[in-house]
Design a protein around this motif. Structure first.
Motif, PDB file in Angstrom:
ATOM      1  N   TYR A 188      75.479 -94.012 -17.025  1.00 49.29           N
ATOM      2  CA  TYR A 188      74.711 -94.459 -15.784  1.00 49.29           C
ATOM      3  C   TYR A 188      74.227 -93.441 -14.775  1.00 49.29           C
ATOM      4  O   TYR A 188      74.623 -92.134 -14.919  1.00 49.29           O
ATOM      5  N   VAL A 189      72.898 -93.932 -14.435  1.00 48.86           N
ATOM      6  CA  VAL A 189      72.068 -93.117 -13.551  1.00 48.86           C
ATOM      7  C   VAL A 189      71.480 -93.927 -12.592  1.00 48.86           C
ATOM      8  O   VAL A 189      71.028 -95.087 -12.997  1.00 48.86           O
ATOM      9  N   ASN A 190      71.416 -93.237 -11.316  1.00 47.33           N
ATOM     10  CA  ASN A 190      70.630 -94.274 -10.266  1.00 47.33           C
ATOM     11  C   ASN A 190      69.731 -93.114  -9.466  1.00 47.33           C
ATOM     12  O   ASN A 190      70.175 -92.801  -8.270  1.00 47.33           O
ATOM     13  N   HIS A 191      68.817 -92.515 -10.249  1.00 48.42           N
ATOM     14  CA  HIS A 191      67.886 -91.446  -9.332  1.00 48.42           C
ATOM     15  C   HIS A 191      66.934 -92.013  -8.626  1.00 48.42           C
ATOM     16  O   HIS A 191      66.442 -93.315  -8.613  1.00 48.42           O
ATOM     17  N   PRO A 192      66.924 -91.533  -7.310  1.00 44.36           N
ATOM     18  CA  PRO A 192      66.209 -92.134  -6.187  1.00 44.36           C
ATOM     19  C   PRO A 192      64.606 -92.428  -6.525  1.00 44.36           C
ATOM     20  O   PRO A 192      63.945 -93.255  -5.951  1.00 44.36           O
ATOM     21  N   ALA A 193      64.102 -91.628  -7.169  1.00 50.28           N
ATOM     22  CA  ALA A 193      62.564 -91.636  -7.554  1.00 50.28           C
ATOM     23  C   ALA A 193      62.293 -92.501  -8.737  1.00 50.28           C
ATOM     24  O   ALA A 193      61.215 -92.703  -9.016  1.00 50.28           O
ATOM     25  N   ASP A 194      63.418 -93.001  -9.591  1.00 50.56           N
ATOM     26  CA  ASP A 194      63.158 -93.935 -10.727  1.00 50.56           C
ATOM     27  C   ASP A 194      62.963 -95.180 -10.083  1.00 50.56           C
ATOM     28  O   ASP A 194      63.729 -95.939  -9.727  1.00 50.56           O
ATOM     29  N   ARG A 195      61.836 -95.884 -10.373  1.00 52.45           N
ATOM     30  CA  ARG A 195      61.365 -97.127 -10.147  1.00 52.45           C
ATOM     31  C   ARG A 195      62.135 -98.353 -10.704  1.00 52.45           C
ATOM     32  O   ARG A 195      62.177 -99.243 -10.370  1.00 52.45           O
TER      33      ARG A 195
END
Length: 189
Positions: A25-32
């Protein structure tokens, strides 16, 4: 191609490599794409019937999605019968940029490499693998011989690399990902 080399381009091996590279799991703020798990975006997971929390997406469910959506649906399995390394690259590019984009790269490269339609006719860049794309690939490989697959692979990767740089130039927030894309997506599988 040896059995060991061939197994490297087996769809299950390719899927496992993508999942390992993408990680949990990843939820990077810059990942659209928003929250992802094993590289599967929430939108894709939901479209495939997954209803649980993204943090809990089972690895085997992600693998099944990759096989269906990113290998079989675009027809990369049909490319693999002719050029396994090209199929592996299209799969990986499709995961990262979309299968239609990957297929468009193949079609553009085939058109640019046909020596002004002397080797085979230009094909529509419709971003779908069909009989004309497969026929052009067959003709290219037949005409160019053993080294042809390497050159075609380089052409596809050149288009992919240019797209990454253009994306980072257009959207500075994507610069956060550019180094990793170039390090882990170009010159791989």
């Amino acid at each position: 191609m040896t059995d060991a080399a061939q197994s490297r381009f087996d769809p299950d091996t390719l899927v496992d490599a993508v999942i390992d590279r993408e990680g949990p799991y990843v939820n990077h703020p810059a990942d659209r794409g928003g929250p992802t798990c094993w590289g599967i975006t929430e939108a894709v997971a939901r479209s495939q019937g997954y209803t649980g929390p993204m943090r809990s997406l089972p690895r085997d469910e992600a693998a099944s999605i990759y096989r269906r959506i990113y290998w079989l649906r675009p027809g990369f399995d049909r490319i693999a019968l002719r050029a396994p390394r090209i199929a592996a690259e299209l799969f990986d590019t499709g995961v990262n940029m979309g299968c239609a984009t990957a297929t468009g790269f193949l079609q553009r490269a085939l058109n640019a490499l046909n020596r002004t339609a002397r080797d085979y006719p230009d094909i529509a860049v419709d971003r779908a693998i069909g009989p004309r794309t497969l026929s052009a690939l067959d003709a290219f490989l037949r005409t160019r011989g053993k080294g042809g697959e390497n050159v075609l692979l380089r052409a596809i990767e050149a288009l992919q690399g240019e797209r990454y740089i253009a994306l980072a130039e257009r959207r500075p927030s994507q610069e956060a990902f550019l180094y990793g894309w170039l390090a882990h997506r170009i010159g791989q599988p």
